[in-house]
Design a protein around this motif. Structure first.
Motif, PDB file in Angstrom:
ATOM      1  N   GLN A   1       5.276   9.941  -2.962  1.00 26.31           N
ATOM      2  CA  GLN A   1       4.058  10.709  -2.580  1.00 26.31           C
ATOM      3  C   GLN A   1       2.864   9.776  -1.783  1.00 26.31           C
ATOM      4  O   GLN A   1       2.218  10.215  -0.942  1.00 26.31           O
ATOM      5  CB  GLN A   1       3.334  11.185  -3.923  1.00 26.31           C
ATOM      6  CG  GLN A   1       2.042  11.863  -3.810  1.00 26.31           C
ATOM      7  CD  GLN A   1       2.086  13.215  -3.131  1.00 26.31           C
ATOM      8  OE1 GLN A   1       2.606  14.378  -3.742  1.00 26.31           O
ATOM      9  NE2 GLN A   1       1.670  13.342  -1.863  1.00 26.31           N
ATOM     10  N   PHE A   2       2.920   8.447  -2.110  1.00 29.32           N
ATOM     11  CA  PHE A   2       2.001   7.547  -1.510  1.00 29.32           C
ATOM     12  C   PHE A   2       2.756   7.211  -0.264  1.00 29.32           C
ATOM     13  O   PHE A   2       3.865   7.623   0.196  1.00 29.32           O
ATOM     14  CB  PHE A   2       1.781   6.241  -2.136  1.00 29.32           C
ATOM     15  CG  PHE A   2       2.992   5.545  -2.803  1.00 29.32           C
ATOM     16  CD1 PHE A   2       3.625   4.704  -2.128  1.00 29.32           C
ATOM     17  CD2 PHE A   2       3.370   5.758  -4.131  1.00 29.32           C
ATOM     18  CE1 PHE A   2       4.942   3.867  -2.355  1.00 29.32           C
ATOM     19  CE2 PHE A   2       4.534   5.264  -4.535  1.00 29.32           C
ATOM     20  CZ  PHE A   2       5.220   4.278  -3.742  1.00 29.32           C
ATOM     21  N   HIS A   3       2.044   6.361   0.632  1.00 25.11           N
ATOM     22  CA  HIS A   3       2.415   5.914   2.208  1.00 25.11           C
ATOM     23  C   HIS A   3       2.748   4.616   2.079  1.00 25.11           C
ATOM     24  O   HIS A   3       2.095   3.810   2.499  1.00 25.11           O
ATOM     25  CB  HIS A   3       1.207   6.265   3.073  1.00 25.11           C
ATOM     26  CG  HIS A   3       0.986   7.659   3.185  1.00 25.11           C
ATOM     27  ND1 HIS A   3       1.542   8.385   4.123  1.00 25.11           N
ATOM     28  CD2 HIS A   3       0.223   8.594   2.632  1.00 25.11           C
ATOM     29  CE1 HIS A   3       1.148   9.536   4.180  1.00 25.11           C
ATOM     30  NE2 HIS A   3       0.135   9.687   3.225  1.00 25.11           N
ATOM     31  N   PRO A   4       4.035   4.370   1.786  1.00 26.84           N
ATOM     32  CA  PRO A   4       4.698   2.766   2.040  1.00 26.84           C
ATOM     33  C   PRO A   4       4.866   2.484   3.212  1.00 26.84           C
ATOM     34  O   PRO A   4       4.906   1.230   3.700  1.00 26.84           O
ATOM     35  CB  PRO A   4       6.047   3.004   1.229  1.00 26.84           C
ATOM     36  CG  PRO A   4       6.382   4.438   1.520  1.00 26.84           C
ATOM     37  CD  PRO A   4       5.190   5.135   1.537  1.00 26.84           C
TER      38      PRO A   4
ATOM     39  N   LEU B   1       7.851  -4.622   2.332  1.00 23.83           N
ATOM     40  CA  LEU B   1       9.119  -4.765   1.690  1.00 23.83           C
ATOM     41  C   LEU B   1       9.703  -3.213   1.271  1.00 23.83           C
ATOM     42  O   LEU B   1      11.049  -3.441   1.079  1.00 23.83           O
ATOM     43  CB  LEU B   1       8.910  -5.516   0.238  1.00 23.83           C
ATOM     44  CG  LEU B   1       8.700  -7.031   0.547  1.00 23.83           C
ATOM     45  CD1 LEU B   1       8.287  -7.602  -0.652  1.00 23.83           C
ATOM     46  CD2 LEU B   1       9.541  -7.900   1.498  1.00 23.83           C
ATOM     47  N   LEU B   2       8.953  -2.346   0.965  1.00 18.48           N
ATOM     48  CA  LEU B   2       9.478  -1.083   0.479  1.00 18.48           C
ATOM     49  C   LEU B   2      10.426  -0.472   1.481  1.00 18.48           C
ATOM     50  O   LEU B   2      11.600  -0.328   1.256  1.00 18.48           O
ATOM     51  CB  LEU B   2       8.317  -0.071  -0.008  1.00 18.48           C
ATOM     52  CG  LEU B   2       8.880   0.586  -0.975  1.00 18.48           C
ATOM     53  CD1 LEU B   2       7.746   1.127  -2.154  1.00 18.48           C
ATOM     54  CD2 LEU B   2       9.395   1.961  -0.336  1.00 18.48           C
TER      55      LEU B   2
ATOM     56  N   LEU C   1      15.693   0.729   4.132  1.00 16.05           N
ATOM     57  CA  LEU C   1      16.419   0.627   5.210  1.00 16.05           C
ATOM     58  C   LEU C   1      17.712  -0.237   5.066  1.00 16.05           C
ATOM     59  O   LEU C   1      18.610  -0.073   5.396  1.00 16.05           O
ATOM     60  CB  LEU C   1      15.684   0.562   6.588  1.00 16.05           C
ATOM     61  CG  LEU C   1      14.806   1.297   6.820  1.00 16.05           C
ATOM     62  CD1 LEU C   1      13.719   0.811   7.749  1.00 16.05           C
ATOM     63  CD2 LEU C   1      15.595   2.527   7.559  1.00 16.05           C
ATOM     64  N   THR C   2      17.390  -1.540   4.680  1.00 22.90           N
ATOM     65  CA  THR C   2      18.419  -2.560   4.470  1.00 22.90           C
ATOM     66  C   THR C   2      19.303  -2.023   3.351  1.00 22.90           C
ATOM     67  O   THR C   2      20.627  -2.169   3.774  1.00 22.90           O
ATOM     68  CB  THR C   2      17.808  -3.753   4.027  1.00 22.90           C
ATOM     69  OG1 THR C   2      16.982  -4.327   5.104  1.00 22.90           O
ATOM     70  CG2 THR C   2      18.977  -4.803   3.831  1.00 22.90           C
ATOM     71  N   TYR C   3      19.086  -1.571   2.485  1.00 23.89           N
ATOM     72  CA  TYR C   3      20.087  -1.336   1.338  1.00 23.89           C
ATOM     73  C   TYR C   3      20.962   0.128   1.578  1.00 23.89           C
ATOM     74  O   TYR C   3      22.204  -0.033   1.557  1.00 23.89           O
ATOM     75  CB  TYR C   3      19.388  -1.262  -0.014  1.00 23.89           C
ATOM     76  CG  TYR C   3      18.861  -2.425  -0.624  1.00 23.89           C
ATOM     77  CD1 TYR C   3      19.748  -3.334  -0.880  1.00 23.89           C
ATOM     78  CD2 TYR C   3      17.632  -2.420  -0.892  1.00 23.89           C
ATOM     79  CE1 TYR C   3      19.224  -4.480  -1.342  1.00 23.89           C
ATOM     80  CE2 TYR C   3      17.131  -3.455  -1.304  1.00 23.89           C
ATOM     81  CZ  TYR C   3      17.735  -4.570  -1.731  1.00 23.89           C
ATOM     82  OH  TYR C   3      17.344  -5.946  -2.358  1.00 23.89           O
ATOM     83  N   ARG C   4      20.357   1.028   2.548  1.00 20.61           N
ATOM     84  CA  ARG C   4      21.058   2.202   3.072  1.00 20.61           C
ATOM     85  C   ARG C   4      22.214   1.665   4.028  1.00 20.61           C
ATOM     86  O   ARG C   4      23.162   2.094   4.407  1.00 20.61           O
ATOM     87  CB  ARG C   4      20.108   3.165   3.446  1.00 20.61           C
ATOM     88  CG  ARG C   4      18.930   3.473   2.285  1.00 20.61           C
ATOM     89  CD  ARG C   4      19.761   4.330   1.146  1.00 20.61           C
ATOM     90  NE  ARG C   4      19.956   3.489   0.173  1.00 20.61           N
ATOM     91  CZ  ARG C   4      19.702   2.696  -0.815  1.00 20.61           C
ATOM     92  NH1 ARG C   4      18.123   2.701  -0.768  1.00 20.61           N
ATOM     93  NH2 ARG C   4      20.208   1.945  -1.536  1.00 20.61           N
TER      94      ARG C   4
END
Length: 289
Positions: A202-205, A253-254, A259-262
């Protein structure tokens, strides 16, 4: 999902993608990455069927507006395709991260909670508390039990349907408050791993300090913040923006981690080299504007 309204999110997402693309090319010089900005609500555009990764942005507006319109039906079909593809062949299936308005659409579509209109707009640099299950999600791994991010919302996900969430393989990853808190109170659910292939907040990372400052420093918004929180909390918010362990760290980092893990999940089937987890570089991520 910004419905043609100019905001900072598009710039922030593009900044994150460009940094991610640079990291991919350093490890995989022959890999081809293509970025496409689509606008479902105002232009009726949707990602291509062969897309690998989707970052779906915030609004503005009610998640109920346009829900049954062609773009809304198309977007919900896209979410179903992502889940079905991950259940069928996760090594080659697309992944999606849904932010704010897109998160709200996912909550409604999957029926995992109720979307309720708040009495007042909630905005500012706020904490989100990562659940025990959330801390098991790879992209939350740098944060422990709490992170800070930008919030700007009139709606909230409440009254979890735990049975429905469990039935589609999901989990709650972040919430608005924690037991015993006397300051940050509220019942909102701020993060879900909705189903295979779809996560969201819900928040904006994606919000960076430059974007938040551009919003806060507009005279009409300064008045709005002071009216809602008072001058003392307004000044604390500005001080918080300069703290590298808060908004800047989440930005760095979020989503880069997600993106990195996907990417690493998709890499073996494509013959790509995996990426190392992103690191927080103070200079790179503009602690000082």
């Amino acid at each position: 999902m910004n419905n043609g309204v100019a905001n900072q999110a598009t710039r922030c997402f593009r900044r994150l993608f460009d940094a991610f693309q640079k990291r991919v090319k350093e490890q995989n010089p022959h890999a081809e990455l293509h970025f496409r900005h689509v606008q479902p609500r105002n232009l009726g555009e949707l990602p291509d069927d062969d897309v690998d990764i989707v970052l779906s942005s915030g609004g503005p507006g009610s998640p109920f507006d346009g829900y049954e319109d062609p773009w809304g039906v198309g977007f919900r079909k896209l979410m179903d395709r992502v889940v079905e593809a991950n259940l069928r062949d996760a090594d080659r299936a697309p992944r999606m991260f849904a932010v704010c308005y897109s998160f709200e659409l996912a909550v409604l579509h999957f029926g995992v909670a109720e979307m309720s209109k708040r009495d007042t707009l909630k905005f500012g640099v706020m904490p989100a508390y990562v659940t025990d299950e959330g801390q098991e999600s790879d992209y939350y791994s740098p944060f422990g039990y709490r992170l800070f991010s930008w919030e700007h919302r009139s709606w909230e996900a409440i009254n979890l349907n735990a049975a429905k969430l469990a039935s589609i393989g999901g989990k709650v990853t972040a919430v608005e408050s924690h037991a015993g808190s006397k300051v940050n109170t509220g019942d909102a659910i701020l993060g879900f791993d909705f189903a295979p292939g779809i996560q969201g907040t819900q928040f904006h990372p994606e919000a960076d300090r430059a974007g938040v400052m551009a919003w806060i420093e507009k005279p009409e918004h300064t008045v709005q913040v002071e009216a809602a929180y008072g001058r003392i909390l307004y000044e604390k918010m500005l001080k918080s923006l300069a703290d590298p362990d808060r908004l800047a760290r989440t930005f760095a980092l979020l989503i880069p981690g997600w993106l990195t893990y996907r990417f690493n999940e998709l890499a073996p089937a494509r013959g790509w080299k995996p990426l190392a987890a992103p690191e927080f570089d103070i200079q790179q991520f503009d602690i000082a504007v």
